[in-house]
Each structure stands twice: as structure tokens, then as C-alpha cells.
Write an enzyme that holds these catalytic residues in place. Structure first.
Site, mmCIF file in Angstrom:
data_model
loop_
_atom_site.group_PDB
_atom_site.id
_atom_site.type_symbol
_atom_site.label_atom_id
_atom_site.label_comp_id
_atom_site.label_asym_id
_atom_site.label_seq_id
_atom_site.Cartn_x
_atom_site.Cartn_y
_atom_site.Cartn_z
ATOM 1 N N ARG A 15 -35.109 46.790 -0.291
ATOM 2 C CA ARG A 15 -35.880 47.786 -1.342
ATOM 3 C C ARG A 15 -34.813 48.909 -1.368
ATOM 4 N NH1 ARG A 15 -39.905 48.627 -4.428
ATOM 5 N NH2 ARG A 15 -41.290 50.371 -4.222
ATOM 6 N N THR B 195 -41.263 43.307 -12.409
ATOM 7 C CA THR B 195 -41.206 42.627 -11.190
ATOM 8 C C THR B 195 -41.362 40.815 -11.338
ATOM 9 O OG1 THR B 195 -42.273 44.416 -10.095
ATOM 10 C CG2 THR B 195 -42.211 42.329 -8.962
ATOM 11 N N GLN C 260 -36.980 52.712 -9.223
ATOM 12 C CA GLN C 260 -38.108 52.477 -8.185
ATOM 13 C C GLN C 260 -38.391 53.811 -7.662
ATOM 14 O OE1 GLN C 260 -39.982 49.545 -7.661
ATOM 15 N NE2 GLN C 260 -37.895 48.505 -7.755
ATOM 16 N N ASP D 182 -41.973 55.063 -7.418
ATOM 17 C CA ASP D 182 -42.754 54.517 -6.394
ATOM 18 C C ASP D 182 -43.154 55.590 -5.370
ATOM 19 O OD1 ASP D 182 -43.734 52.455 -7.586
ATOM 20 O OD2 ASP D 182 -42.629 51.078 -6.487
ATOM 21 N N SER E 123 -43.839 50.334 -1.679
ATOM 22 C CA SER E 123 -44.024 49.155 -2.577
ATOM 23 C C SER E 123 -45.429 48.655 -2.551
ATOM 24 C CB SER E 123 -43.025 48.091 -2.302
ATOM 25 O OG SER E 123 -43.176 47.004 -3.063
ATOM 26 N N SER E 124 -45.799 47.627 -3.312
ATOM 27 C CA SER E 124 -46.924 46.993 -3.354
ATOM 28 C C SER E 124 -46.651 45.378 -3.312
ATOM 29 C CB SER E 124 -47.982 47.057 -4.380
ATOM 30 O OG SER E 124 -48.309 48.388 -4.460
ATOM 31 N N GLY F 236 -46.989 43.018 -10.617
ATOM 32 C CA GLY F 236 -48.401 43.601 -11.024
ATOM 33 C C GLY F 236 -48.609 45.027 -10.343
ATOM 34 N N GLY F 237 -47.525 45.467 -9.752
ATOM 35 C CA GLY F 237 -47.668 46.993 -9.130
ATOM 36 C C GLY F 237 -48.765 46.726 -8.117
HETATM 37 N N1 GLU Z 1 -42.475 48.656 -8.193
HETATM 38 C C1 GLU Z 1 -43.650 47.924 -7.920
HETATM 39 C C2 GLU Z 1 -43.653 47.797 -6.225
HETATM 40 O O1 GLU Z 1 -42.619 47.941 -5.797
HETATM 41 C C3 GLU Z 1 -43.636 46.618 -8.506
HETATM 42 C C4 GLU Z 1 -43.831 46.780 -9.837
HETATM 43 C C5 GLU Z 1 -44.496 45.587 -10.629
HETATM 44 O O2 GLU Z 1 -44.936 44.542 -9.767
HETATM 45 O O3 GLU Z 1 -44.719 45.827 -11.687
HETATM 46 O O4 GLU Z 1 -44.518 47.821 -5.824
#
Ligand code: GLU
Length: 568
Positions: free
Chosen positions: A95, A380, A417, A420, A445-446, A467-468
Site C-alpha cells: 500500500r 484497480t 491513493q 483514500d 483501502s477496501s 470497485g472501491g
Molecule cells: N483505492 C481503492 C482502495 O484502495 C480502490 C479503488 C477501486 O477499486 O476502484 O480501496
């Protein structure tokens, strides 16, 4: 109950044509990734005697080139590695970290309010120290078989010779409001007349080939020290209108971290995910831990009962996520308490099988305060590999938003990033938010690369998605689809998405689940029918047969490629 629901006409089963699924079957090895050229690079490494780690690294480097908007060496990621010989699992954390010079006010304006989204994202302010290459270096040191240099060859050749712009890449360029504003991205992604590169255009990237060549020959230090590092720093610090505070020392100090995975039992299997600083693993395991209190046969996410339960349970996980999850190196994250079986049993008691609870509240004492994450973006990439020796890699990588900060250095994009982090460092009562920006800290993060082991502890499946924050729902739904609904990985990946982030219940537009919207509304859900473009790539060991099945998300352009056993 599911049968009754079907008889009553309020349940729906998806009727997408079989060709909507995109998968492969093989007895030897498998790679599933977001672009066919990346899948080929992975297969090439496996054919050359490489390991799952080798194939994952080669595929990731090609992804950087051919799916540049999603992930790459200017960003970071997380990976889980399953060791085929002893069944062990290691989690790798690549990360991004915040530069040493930033403070909690990073995303506040002069009046102390959060800055606008464009102002936060585009430019140098949002750029975290890239972590991907350090993570790949550690993964290779632990599990690589082929020489490091060999893993770079497919990406170097493609960068020099060119690759074809796909409909998805063209659409992403054309749809981006800010890409043409920056000189380097304008020069790379647009024609001389200023039009987005057309589908079929052969795109070469000699500058990126040169960077890859240097890192292939000289190792990852070539990226984190010296000329490449200086270019990154200078691009960030001189970003017009929105400079950032990255310093060469930040790059030199970056370390990827080996972490213990978070695991818990589910339906006789063991499901493992990435620990914090991503919220993905803990949230998916919480969802499963609560769902286990309901009958498996009501959990088909395509039915009203299944979608209702999945949505309600996701609310509970998101409420805890918002409050408690952040970088564990900066504030304690109560992972054990959040995954405690008694705690999850109590949370299951909050769920009414017939009625939505509305907004869920966090369940633990409020000894740490988090902040809601309102944004939703889709960059992502997730890739999955299983090699001939039974090693498996589940890796999700990202530059955050599509095209990241829109800053480009030597042919690759820099991440955004740091957005986030919570923009507001304090909540309404002035208490610090766990996920506030701090020097050296990893933003929450997700991302949720997952790994499932069967009753004997043998490999069962790997899966993950972009997908965030919706990643959590996308991935949890697939574990349920495999282990409760008994679907194959192809069916699971292709099935319509149902997501709840502790707000409206989102149903995938244009899919059979639209037909359960009214039934969910009657149970108290606010339903939104929206495009839900997951990018799930998974591999499963077919129960009882030992064959591998790979699946690429039909919503994107990826591929699954299988190999027969060695010697055949
Ligand atoms: N930046 C997001 C994360 O780390 C991921 C973004 C995405 O999946 O589009 O959770």
C-alpha cells in the site's frame, strides 16, 4: 424459505445467457486477469517453469501497460500467497504511504473545510509513495523461481512494439474530464488533434519500456533511488496548480510489509483475506461471520431473501468499517474483537429477515472514531493465478481512481491513493478520525483479495475485484455464491451484483435482479438500480475433481487461460 419465495413469485433467478460467462478449465495451472495480453504473459511464465508469483508479477507489469488507468508501478496493492507445499498463507502489503511532510490538514481548504474532489485528486497532493514494485520484489524473493529479469520481458516487448487500444481503454479516455488537462497524459492518450486514441490504435510506450528495462536489470532500487525517483518527486512537487510534498527520502524509506492474513471459518471452509490497512478482508469476514447464522439455502443473492440478508449484513460490516478500520501501525484496529464469534452472533441478532434495519450503527464501544467514505470510483485490477505446484496468488492492485492523479512520469501514471484518507481529520465533536492523513501512514483501502481453503485445508478458490468500497460486497457475494449457493466460479463471477454500503441497496442495472427491487422496497430497502461494473477474476479447484476453473468478469475485457498438466 427460498423455495416458498420462488413459488410466491417474489424471487428471481438470473437468466443471463451462458455466453455471458467467460472462463476456462484446465488440469495444470491457471491465470485469470483483466486483459488477455496480461493473461498470456502469466501463461508464458508458467510454461517456462515459473511459479504463481512469477506469473502474477509478469501479468501485473503487462497490466500496467495495457490497462494503465487501473494499476501499476506508480501505485500499490495487496497480495495473498498460498504455499502449495505446506498450506501456509502470507499477506503482502504494498500500500502507498503518505509523504513525511504532509499533515492532517492535507485535504482541507483555507477555511478548514474539505477541498473539492478535483482539487484533491488531480495533481501532486494526492500522490502517495508507490508500493507496488517493493511488494513484487518481496513476493519474488519469497516465491519466485524464474530470474527477476525474465518477468519483465513480455511487458518490455509490448511497450516497445505497441498494443491495441481496446474499447474499454478508449471509453475511459473519452469519458475522463481531466486527462486532457495534463501535458503528459494529453500527449500519451490523445491524438495530435486532441481526440481520444481510437479503438484499434497501436500504442507504443518506449519510455515505460526503458523504466522496466532498468528495473529488470538493476532491481527495484533503480525505481526508489536515483533518476526515476527524482523524476517522480519533481513531477509531484511541480504539478501545476496543485503540487504535492513528496521527497526523495519518502521513496528511499518505502517498505512493503509481510503480514499475517485474517482468516475465519465459513461453512466448514477457511476464508482468508488481507488484514488492515485494507478494510476489505475484515469486512468480508464480518459479513460471512454474520451470514453464517442464517440457513445456507436462503442465501442465493439472486433471490429476495438472499439479497435482503446480504444487504443487511453488509450494512453492519460497513458501519464497523467506517468507525474502526485504518492503518494498524498508527492507531489500534480491534481486528480480533470485530471477528469475535460472539460479537458476530450478536450482530446477527440485529438482522430482521423480513425488514430492513435502515442505517446500521457500529457495534463495538466507540473507542476509535472513523469517518464515512462517500466517494465511489472504479479503477484497480484483480488477478488470480494457480501454478502447477498448487501455489496460488490473489492480488489486487490500484492507482486509486481511473488514471490516478493524472500525473504521468516516464510513461506510467502516479496514484491518487492519499484521497483514500478521510478528508476531515476530526469528527463533528472534534475527536480524531482513525483514517486521518498522517506522515508515513497507509490510507485505508477496501481492496479484498481473498483465498478459500476447503475442509481439509487444501486450496479451494481465489477471487477479488476492483470497485472501491463496493469491492467488499462484490467479493463477499462470490464467497456466498460458491459456498452457499453452490455455483461454479464462472456462474458466481457472472451473476448480477447486489451491494449495500450501509445506504441504499444497489442492484445491477440490466440484470435479472431488477425484478426483485419492488419486493426489497416492501421490506424497507431504498433500492437503486445502477451499473455495477465489478472486475472479478477468480480461480477455483472444482470440488471432487481437482481440475481448475478460471473466470474473468464478463463486464470487463479480461481472460482466463488454463494450462494442461506438465508434460502433456
Ligand atoms: N483505492 C481503492 C482502495 O484502495 C480502490 C479503488 C477501486 O477499486 O476502484 O480501496
Amino acid at each position: 424459505m427460498a423455495l416458498l419465495a420462488v413459488l410466491a413469485g417474489c424471487a428471481a433467478v438470473d437468466r443471463q445467457p451462458a455466453e455471458f460467462e467467460r472462463g476456462a478449465e484446465a488440469d495444470g495451472a491457471m491465470v485469470a486477469v483483466a486483459h488477455p495480453l496480461a493473461a498470456e504473459a502469466g501463461r508464458e511464465m508458467l510454461e517456462a517453469g515459473g511459479s504463481a508469483a512469477d506469473a502474477a508479477i509478469a501479468a501485473q507489469l503487462v497490466l500496467n501497460l495495457v490497462e494503465p488507468q487501473s494499476s501499476g508501478i506508480g501505485g500499490g496493492g495487496f497480495a495473498l500467497h498460498y504455499h502449495g507445499d505446506d498450506g501456509g498463507i502470507t499477506a503482502y502489503d504494498g500500500r502507498e504511504t503518505a509523504p513525511a511532510e504532509i499533515g492532517p490538514e492535507l485535504f482541507l481548504d483555507d477555511d478548514g473545510g474539505p477541498v473539492g474532489y478535483r482539487e484533491a485528486v488531480v495533481g501532486g497532493r494526492s500522490v502517495g509513495v508507490p508500493g507496488l514494485l517493493r511488494m513484487l520484489e518481496v513476493l519474488h524473493a519469497d516465491h519466485g523461481v524464474l530470474p527477476w529479469e525474465d518477468l519483465f520481458q513480455p511487458a518490455i516487448h509490448l511497450a516497445r512494439d505497441g498494443f491495441t487500444v481496446t474499447p474499454r481503454l478508449h471509453g475511459m479516455i473519452a469519458g475522463d474530464p481531466w486527462l486532457a488537462d495534463q501535458p503528459d497524459t494529453r500527449a500519451y492518450f490523445f491524438t495530435a488533434d486532441g481526440a481520444p486514441l481510437p479503438v484499434g490504435h497501436r500504442l507504443r510506450n518506449p519510455e515505460f519500456a526503458e523504466v522496466l528495462q532498468q528495473v529488470a536489470e538493476g532491481g527495484v532500487d533503480r525505481f526508489y533511488h536515483g533518476a526515476i525517483a527524482e523524476s517522480i518527486v519533481s513531477t509531484v512537487r511541480h504539478a501545476e496548480g496543485n503540487p504535492g510534498l513528496l521527497h526523495p527520502d519518502d521513496l528511499a524509506a518505502y517498505r512493503a510489509v509481510r503480514r499475517a492474513p485474517v482468516c475465519r471459518p465459513y461453512r466448514g471452509h477457511t476464508v482468508c483475506g488481507m488484514p488492515p490497512p485494507t478494510s476489505g478482508g475484515v469486512a468480508v469476514l464480518q459479513i460471512l461471520g454474520i451470514l453464517e447464522h442464517f440457513d445456507s439455502d436462503v442465501l442465493d443473492p439472486r433471490t429476495v431473501d438472499g439479497a435482503h440478508l446480504l444487504a443487511e449484513v453488509s450494512r453492519l460490516a460497513f458501519a464497523d468499517r467506517e468507525r474502526f478500520l485504518a492503518d494498524p501501525d498508527f492507531s489500534p484496529v480491534p481486528v480480533a474483537a470485530l471477528l469475535d464469534p460472539d460479537y458476530l452472533a450478536g450482530r446477527a441478532g440485529c438482522v430482521d429477515p423480513e425488514r430492513s434495519m435502515g442505517e446500521a450503527w457500529p457495534g463495538l464501544p466507540a473507542w476509535l472514531i472513523g469517518a464515512p467514505d462517500h466517494r465511489e470510483v472504479a479503477a484497480t485490477s484483480h488477478l488470480s493465478v494457480v501454478d502447477f505446484d498448487g501455489n496460488a496468488v490473489s492480488m489486487t492492485t490500484s492507482i486509486e481512481q481511473a488514471f490516478g492523479s493524472r500525473l504521468m512520469v516516464h510513461g506510467f501514471l502516479l496514484n491518487n491513493q492519499l484521497t483514500d484518507f478521510s478528508f476531515r481529520p476530526e469528527d463533528e465533536e472534534g475527536r480524531p478520525v482513525a483514517n486521518r492523513p498522517e506522515p508515513g501512514k497507509r490510507p485505508r483501502s477496501s481492496m479484498a483479495p481473498m483465498l478459500i481453503l476447503d475442509e481439509e485445508g487444501a486450496f479451494r478458490a481465489v477471487v477479488g475485484s476492483p470497485g472501491g468500497p463496493r469491492i467488499i460486497g462484490f467479493v463477499a457475494q462470490r464467497v456466498v455464491a460458491l459456498l452457499d449457493a453452490g455455483l461454479s466460479i464462472n456462474e458466481a463471477v457472472a451473476m448480477p451484483n447486489v451491494v449495500n454500503r450501509n445506504g441504499p441497496t444497489e442492484l445491477e442495472e440490466g440484470r435479472s435482479v431488477e425484478s426483485i427491487a419492488d419486493a426489497l422496497r416492501r421490506r424497507g430497502h431504498t433500492v437503486e438500480i445502477v451499473p455495477l461494473t465489478s472486475g472479478l477474476h477468480g480461480i477455483e479447484a472444482v470440488p471432487g475433481s481437482g481440475a481448475l476453473r478460471g473466470a474473468a468478469d464478463p463486464r470487463r475485457e479480461g481472460a482466463a487461460l488454463g494450462l494442461p498438466p506438465r508434460g502433456l
